[in-house]
Motif scaffolding. Structure first.
Motif, mmCIF file in Angstrom:
data_model
loop_
_atom_site.group_PDB
_atom_site.id
_atom_site.type_symbol
_atom_site.label_atom_id
_atom_site.label_comp_id
_atom_site.label_asym_id
_atom_site.label_seq_id
_atom_site.Cartn_x
_atom_site.Cartn_y
_atom_site.Cartn_z
ATOM 1 N N GLU A 1 166.046 101.319 -11.582
ATOM 2 C CA GLU A 1 166.449 101.536 -10.188
ATOM 3 C C GLU A 1 167.392 102.724 -10.076
ATOM 4 O OE1 GLU A 1 166.655 101.297 -6.205
ATOM 5 O OE2 GLU A 1 165.288 100.227 -7.521
ATOM 6 N N GLU A 2 168.348 102.813 -10.995
ATOM 7 C CA GLU A 2 169.290 103.923 -10.959
ATOM 8 C C GLU A 2 168.569 105.246 -11.129
ATOM 9 O OE1 GLU A 2 172.192 103.070 -13.944
ATOM 10 O OE2 GLU A 2 172.884 101.268 -12.916
ATOM 11 N N GLN A 3 167.529 105.275 -11.943
ATOM 12 C CA GLN A 3 166.768 106.499 -12.155
ATOM 13 C C GLN A 3 165.861 106.786 -10.958
ATOM 14 O OE1 GLN A 3 164.741 105.993 -15.860
ATOM 15 N NE2 GLN A 3 166.619 106.071 -17.059
ATOM 16 N N ALA A 4 165.287 105.769 -10.350
ATOM 17 C CA ALA A 4 164.336 105.970 -9.257
ATOM 18 C C ALA A 4 165.021 106.435 -7.982
ATOM 19 C CB ALA A 4 163.549 104.693 -8.990
ATOM 20 N N GLN A 5 166.151 105.860 -7.621
ATOM 21 C CA GLN A 5 166.801 106.231 -6.368
ATOM 22 C C GLN A 5 167.191 107.704 -6.326
ATOM 23 O OE1 GLN A 5 166.551 104.827 -3.721
ATOM 24 N NE2 GLN A 5 166.681 102.641 -3.933
ATOM 25 N N PRO A 6 167.874 108.248 -7.351
ATOM 26 C CA PRO A 6 168.161 109.677 -7.302
ATOM 27 C C PRO A 6 166.891 110.513 -7.244
ATOM 28 C CG PRO A 6 169.590 108.630 -8.883
ATOM 29 C CD PRO A 6 168.565 107.603 -8.459
ATOM 30 N N GLY A 7 165.834 110.080 -7.925
ATOM 31 C CA GLY A 7 164.570 110.795 -7.868
ATOM 32 C C GLY A 7 163.986 110.801 -6.474
ATOM 33 N N LEU A 8 164.073 109.676 -5.793
ATOM 34 C CA LEU A 8 163.583 109.597 -4.421
ATOM 35 C C LEU A 8 164.399 110.481 -3.495
ATOM 36 C CD1 LEU A 8 162.807 105.790 -4.042
ATOM 37 C CD2 LEU A 8 161.183 107.668 -3.896
ATOM 38 N N ILE A 9 165.703 110.429 -3.641
ATOM 39 C CA ILE A 9 166.580 111.219 -2.773
ATOM 40 C C ILE A 9 166.348 112.706 -2.999
ATOM 41 C CG2 ILE A 9 168.989 111.785 -2.283
ATOM 42 C CD1 ILE A 9 169.581 108.780 -2.968
ATOM 43 N N ALA A 10 166.320 113.129 -4.255
ATOM 44 C CA ALA A 10 166.102 114.540 -4.570
ATOM 45 C C ALA A 10 164.721 115.001 -4.093
ATOM 46 C CB ALA A 10 166.250 114.772 -6.067
ATOM 47 N N SER A 11 163.735 114.132 -4.232
ATOM 48 C CA SER A 11 162.379 114.488 -3.810
ATOM 49 C C SER A 11 162.289 114.645 -2.301
ATOM 50 C CB SER A 11 161.381 113.430 -4.282
ATOM 51 O OG SER A 11 161.377 113.353 -5.682
ATOM 52 N N HIS A 12 162.970 113.768 -1.570
ATOM 53 C CA HIS A 12 162.984 113.904 -0.110
ATOM 54 C C HIS A 12 163.684 115.192 0.302
ATOM 55 C CE1 HIS A 12 161.822 109.619 0.001
ATOM 56 N NE2 HIS A 12 161.211 110.004 1.093
ATOM 57 N N ALA A 13 164.778 115.516 -0.381
ATOM 58 C CA ALA A 13 165.490 116.761 -0.085
ATOM 59 C C ALA A 13 164.588 117.966 -0.371
ATOM 60 C CB ALA A 13 166.775 116.843 -0.899
ATOM 61 N N GLN A 14 163.835 117.904 -1.472
ATOM 62 C CA GLN A 14 162.929 118.995 -1.808
ATOM 63 C C GLN A 14 161.824 119.118 -0.754
ATOM 64 O OE1 GLN A 14 160.802 118.632 -5.515
ATOM 65 N NE2 GLN A 14 160.116 120.745 -5.457
ATOM 66 N N TYR A 15 161.356 117.995 -0.236
ATOM 67 C CA TYR A 15 160.316 118.019 0.794
ATOM 68 C C TYR A 15 160.838 118.700 2.061
ATOM 69 C CZ TYR A 15 156.566 116.646 3.889
ATOM 70 O OH TYR A 15 155.521 116.675 4.773
ATOM 71 N N VAL A 16 162.053 118.338 2.462
ATOM 72 C CA VAL A 16 162.656 118.936 3.660
ATOM 73 C C VAL A 16 162.814 120.443 3.466
ATOM 74 C CG1 VAL A 16 164.765 119.017 5.057
ATOM 75 C CG2 VAL A 16 163.776 116.812 4.413
ATOM 76 N N LYS A 17 163.264 120.837 2.274
ATOM 77 C CA LYS A 17 163.409 122.265 1.976
ATOM 78 C C LYS A 17 162.059 122.964 2.065
ATOM 79 C CE LYS A 17 164.644 125.542 -1.601
ATOM 80 N NZ LYS A 17 164.577 125.747 -3.020
ATOM 81 N N GLY A 18 161.034 122.362 1.485
ATOM 82 C CA GLY A 18 159.698 122.950 1.541
ATOM 83 C C GLY A 18 159.185 123.079 2.968
#
Length: 92
Positions: free
Chosen positions: A6-23
């Protein structure tokens, strides 16, 4: 062991959403300015972010989500994954 995942997945989800917004922003700038390079770069960033979100989401415990807040954020951003995960984590 699931809390470690869970600790690994949540930061991955957050970073991925941020990357999507940037894209999406880069793509919009490209569309407005007529720059094919920016548009293409934005689309590639969004695709990479979606792939990363799917991978992180597969490792996620649905009961550890953000519930209604995540569902609403998904609706506002147009992210179906966030909508579904938010709905799943609020059902108890």
């Amino acid at each position: 062991m699931s809390s470690s995942n869970e600790e690994q997945a949540q930061p991955g989800l957050i970073a991925s959403h941020a990357q999507y917004v940037k894209g999406a922003a880069v793509n919009a700038i490209g569309n407005i300015s007529g720059s094919e390079a920016w548009s293409t770069s934005g689309e590639e960033q969004k695709k990479h972010a979606v792939d990363a979100m799917k991978e992180a989401g597969e490792q996620r415990d649905p009961q550890q989500g953000y519930g209604k807040a995540e569902e609403i954020a998904g609706k506002l951003s147009g992210c179906e994954g966030m909508q579904k995960e938010g709905a799943a984590s609020k059902q108890d």
